[in-house]
Write an enzyme that holds these catalytic residues in place. Structure first.
Site, short mmCIF file in Angstrom:
data_model
loop_
_atom_site.label_atom_id
_atom_site.label_comp_id
_atom_site.label_asym_id
_atom_site.label_seq_id
_atom_site.Cartn_x
_atom_site.Cartn_y
_atom_site.Cartn_z
N LYS A 1 5.16 3.05 -1.96
CA LYS A 1 4.16 3.79 -1.08
C LYS A 1 3.24 4.19 -2.45
O LYS A 1 2.13 3.83 -0.95
CB LYS A 1 5.14 4.67 -0.64
CG LYS A 1 4.09 5.77 0.61
CD LYS A 1 2.96 7.18 0.20
CE LYS A 1 4.06 7.86 -0.37
NZ LYS A 1 3.09 9.15 -0.97
N LYS B 1 -6.58 11.00 -7.60
CA LYS B 1 -4.97 11.22 -7.57
C LYS B 1 -5.04 10.13 -7.47
O LYS B 1 -3.15 9.21 -8.56
CB LYS B 1 -4.47 11.42 -6.47
CG LYS B 1 -3.35 11.45 -6.08
CD LYS B 1 -1.92 12.51 -6.77
CE LYS B 1 -0.98 12.86 -6.38
NZ LYS B 1 0.12 13.14 -7.07
N THR C 1 -0.28 13.08 -1.41
CA THR C 1 -1.30 11.96 -1.58
C THR C 1 -1.46 10.60 0.02
O THR C 1 0.23 9.86 0.57
CB THR C 1 0.66 10.91 -1.97
OG1 THR C 1 -0.18 11.86 -3.23
CG2 THR C 1 -0.93 9.74 -3.38
#
Length: 294
Positions: free
Chosen positions: A238, A170, A95
């Site tokens: 994050k 995503k 990611t």
């Protein structure tokens, strides 16, 4: 088909194990070499650098924490890209931010090597079962070459569009999940403050059309204190940071996502960063010896 796999954390180790079990010739690398040993026992070759793992490989997958780790393994000293042969393909399953994906795409293009961004939806159980959902961005023909390996690691692959499209979806998936849980956690605290048992509130909400299946399950985990890390709060925060960097790059306003990120940052500051995302509820409801019957 020869495959290099870079990054053997909770997800990458399971993904690589499925490739080995399916009969692919797999070479693995991890920053902490001890993590590679179990895969070596399964039959993988263990490389000492990303470049060594990529040498001679038809496909090279990466599953690492963030932009900085991705830049290092592909483009740094002993990085994989410089060792990849003509006709091979690099696949980023991590990611990452959209600006970083664009940087990688440019580097692969200059080198004449194929590239896909193919992050995934799913956690450790899905990775172990080979039931991940891949969200792919890139050329259709390149995706077709990678599909035999993706089919081993996942149950579905969605071609979202060109480079960066998979990563866009995503980031949307993770943000949507994170926003739902942050709001649900504070509303469960609101219910208790108003004199309504949170378990009763969650049960009623779970039966309404506004509650997603994912949220329904997460509220149950919140109320039972099931905080063992599958998607830790540190990683949730994050990913919201990657979304923020990406939104700046495309001039998109994401005020609700920013507010949710602040909630997870507060959870980190309270010492809950290593807990699963469901642990966000600890900001609003007491647990342990101070807990009330829910």
């Amino acid at each position: 088909m020869k495959i290099g796999f870079l990054g053997l954390g909770a997800m990458g180790s399971r993904m690589a194990a499925n490739l080995i079990s399916a009969g692919f010739e797999v070479t693995v690398w991890n920053r902490t070499s001890a993590r590679a040993a179990p895969l070596g026992a399964l039959g993988a070759h263990v490389a000492e650098s990303p470049a060594a793992a990529a040498e001679g490989a038809d496909l090279v997958f990466a599953m690492v924490r963030d932009d900085a780790a991705s830049a290092e393994i592909w483009l740094g000293v002993d990085g994989a890209l410089a060792a990849m042969a003509e006709g091979s393909v690099g696949v980023e399953c991590s990611t990452l931010s959209l600006p970083h994906v664009a940087k990688l795409s440019d580097a692969f293009g200059r080198a004449g090597i194929g590239f896909l961004d193919a992050p995934l939806a799913g956690s450790r159980p899905q990775a172990e079962a080979g039931a991940l959902i891949f969200l792919a961005g890139g050329d259709v023909d390149t995706l077709a070459r990678v599909s035999p390996a993706l089919d081993v690691m996942g149950a579905e692959t969605h071609h979202a569009g060109g480079i960066g499209a998979g990563m866009t979806v995503k980031l949307m998936v993770n943000a949507l999940f994170g926003v739902q849980l942050s709001v649900a956690a504070e509303l469960l605290g609101f219910a208790e403050g108003a004199g309504l048992r949170p378990s009763v509130a969650a049960d009623i909400l779970g039966g309404t059309p506004v509650c997603s299946p994912a949220l329904r399950g997460a509220m149950g985990a919140m109320l039972t204190g099931a905080f063992a890390p599958a998607f830790p709060i540190d990683l949730v925060e994050k990913d919201f940071g990657l979304l923020a960097a990406s939104s700046e790059a495309v001039s998109a306003a994401l005020a609700v996502s920013a507010a949710a990120r602040a909630s997870y940052q507060a959870a980190q500051a309270a010492g809950f960063g290593g807990d699963n995302i469901t642990g966000i509820v600890q900001r609003y409801l007491p647990f342990g010896e101070n807990a009330v019957l829910r």
